[in-house]
Scaffold this active site. Structure first.
Site, PDB file in Angstrom:
ATOM      1  N   ASP A 147      -6.054  -4.804  -6.642  1.00  0.00           N
ATOM      2  CA  ASP A 147      -5.847  -3.430  -6.177  1.00  0.00           C
ATOM      3  C   ASP A 147      -4.408  -2.958  -6.432  1.00  0.00           C
ATOM      4  O   ASP A 147      -4.135  -1.761  -6.602  1.00  0.00           O
ATOM      5  CB  ASP A 147      -6.097  -3.298  -4.661  1.00  0.00           C
ATOM      6  CG  ASP A 147      -7.234  -4.148  -4.132  1.00  0.00           C
ATOM      7  OD1 ASP A 147      -7.527  -5.190  -4.743  1.00  0.00           O
ATOM      8  OD2 ASP A 147      -7.805  -3.788  -3.105  1.00  0.00           O
ATOM      9  N   ASP A 205       0.799  -1.235   0.000  1.00  0.00           N
ATOM     10  CA  ASP A 205       0.000   0.000   0.000  1.00  0.00           C
ATOM     11  C   ASP A 205       0.826   1.276   0.000  1.00  0.00           C
ATOM     12  O   ASP A 205       0.258   2.375  -0.109  1.00  0.00           O
ATOM     13  CB  ASP A 205      -0.963   0.003   1.195  1.00  0.00           C
ATOM     14  CG  ASP A 205      -2.067  -1.018   1.007  1.00  0.00           C
ATOM     15  OD1 ASP A 205      -2.558  -1.144  -0.132  1.00  0.00           O
ATOM     16  OD2 ASP A 205      -2.431  -1.693   1.983  1.00  0.00           O
TER      17      ASP A 205
END
Ligand code: GLY
Length: 395
Positions: free
Chosen positions: A173, A113
């Site tokens: 993602d 992330d």
């Protein structure tokens, strides 16, 4: 005579298109104006709370996080877009203050992330201010993300969790984090960053998608053979379903990779994902998907406004790359989504909704976490999409 008839026939379409342009302009300007006021209220609340960033609002309570949460870069990024739109120095100061709260994440190597966290905050900051100090942060973050790439697999590892189940978990993602690597390649000239991004995008293209171009959420790779050994979901309805935000990440990710590489393979992938979304029988009339495309729409399932915002932003960009009639359909869907999200049904009132801009997003329905709530990434991609639309129209 023939020309006069043609002009007369075209006139109603001309007036219709002017009127609809005017109404979109009003929608976009009103929403940006509201987003600015609402985000300044959020900033006022959080300024005295050292290091904190907004996450969601539930049962009358604002939930914040420190920079470790994957969403920490979104509020600073939203402030940068609002600064871009207003040129207001107060917003610039707020954006840099909240951006600095995320800086330590440049060292993140235990999950993927870091791309979301650092590119949305420092990446936008650099784009708008050319602050030299931000370059070091972005380069350090890109190096951190690169440590998660394994040559034998050819992809960046998303999560370290559940090692007994997932040998090497990659989620769709993760396509979003490649933008940081492409920036690092352009800035440093070091081809390693581009090679990693391209390898990851190719591996995902080959293994994450079904024949209809919907995407699995999680693919885990066998660390010896480099082949997938598990394909399943984590936040979607079931392993074979199309989790709405996953489709949005995929659409955005391949559109971005086409922009960065001009490789037609990525454009083709983005176009096919777009067709899956545009033609889906369960896409609601207002363009805001249920949290998964495969849930039964008649059963009052929650929507996911974040998916609509991410899609709208991606559709606006993709409409500039693909041919008609698809380009027109992409832009029409983005307009519909922006109008819906700007309506009372999804957009909050000033000072309500914990000072988030949008309502009705869904983080993880199976995890019963953040269901039908505001989320900082819905706000970020909504403001990004409004900005992209405004820039496209040169307003
Ligand atoms: N990347 C996490 C999510 O979309 O929920």
């Amino acid at each position: 005579m023939k020309n006069t008839i043609l002009i007369l026939l075209a006139l109603p379409f001309f007036f219709f298109s002017c009127a609809s342009n005017k109404s979109m302009k009003k929608v976009v300007n009103n929403s940006l104006d509201f987003a600015q006021k609402q985000s300044m209220l959020m900033a006022d609340t959080l300024l005295p709370q050292k290091g904190m960033l907004p996450r969601t609002y539930q049962n009358g309570k604002l939930f914040t996080s420190n920079s470790r949460w994957w969403c920490s870069g979104f509020f600073p990024g939203t402030l940068w877009y609002l600064y871009e739109n207003s040129n207001d120095n107060k917003l610039k100061d707020l954006a840099s203050t909240f951006t600095s709260r995320v800086e330590r994440e440049k060292f993140t190597t235990d999950n993927h992330d870091v791309g979301f966290m650092i590119y949305c905050s420092f990446g936008n900051g650099l784009r708008l201010t050319n602050n030299d100090a931000y370059k070091e942060v972005l380069m350090t973050a890109a190096k951190s993300l690169s440590t998660r790439f394994d040559d034998r697999i050819g992809a960046i590892r998303s999560w370290n969790s559940n090692p007994k189940k997932w040998q090497y978990a990659v989620i769709v993602d993760n396509m979003m984090n490649l933008e940081l690597l492409m920036w690092a390649y352009k800035y440093s000239g070091d081809k390693k960053f581009k090679d990693i991004a391209v390898s990851h995008a190719d591996k995902t293209l080959n293994n994450h998608f079904r024949d209809d171009y919907s995407s699995y959420h999680v693919v885990s790779y066998d660390t010896i053979t480099g082949n997938p050994h598990i394909k399943q979901t984590h936040q979607g309805y079931k392993d074979e379903s199309a989790w709405a935000r996953g489709q949005a990440w995929a659409l955005y990710g391949y559109t971005m990779m086409y922009r960065e590489t001009k490789d037609d393979k990525y454009l083709n992938q983005a176009e096919n994902i777009a067709k899956f979304i545009l033609n889906h029988k369960n896409m609601p009339e207002d363009g805001v998907p249920y949290w998964d495309f495969d849930v039964n729409p008649s059963q009052n399932e929650p929507r996911d406004a974040s998916s609509a915002a991410i899609m709208a932003s991606a559709f606006i960009e993709l409409s500039q790359y693909c041919e008609k009639p698809l380009s027109k359909k992409c832009l029409k869907m983005a307009e519909k989504q922006l109008k819906s999200l700007s309506s009372d049904k999804y957009m909050a009132h000033l000072g309500e909704n914990g000072d988030f801009i949008l309502m009705h997003s869904t983080g993880s329905k199976p995890g019963n976490s953040e269901v039908d709530v505001p989320l900082s990434y819905a706000d970020y991609y909504f403001v990004e999409a409004l900005t992209r639309y405004k820039n496209l129209k040169k307003w």
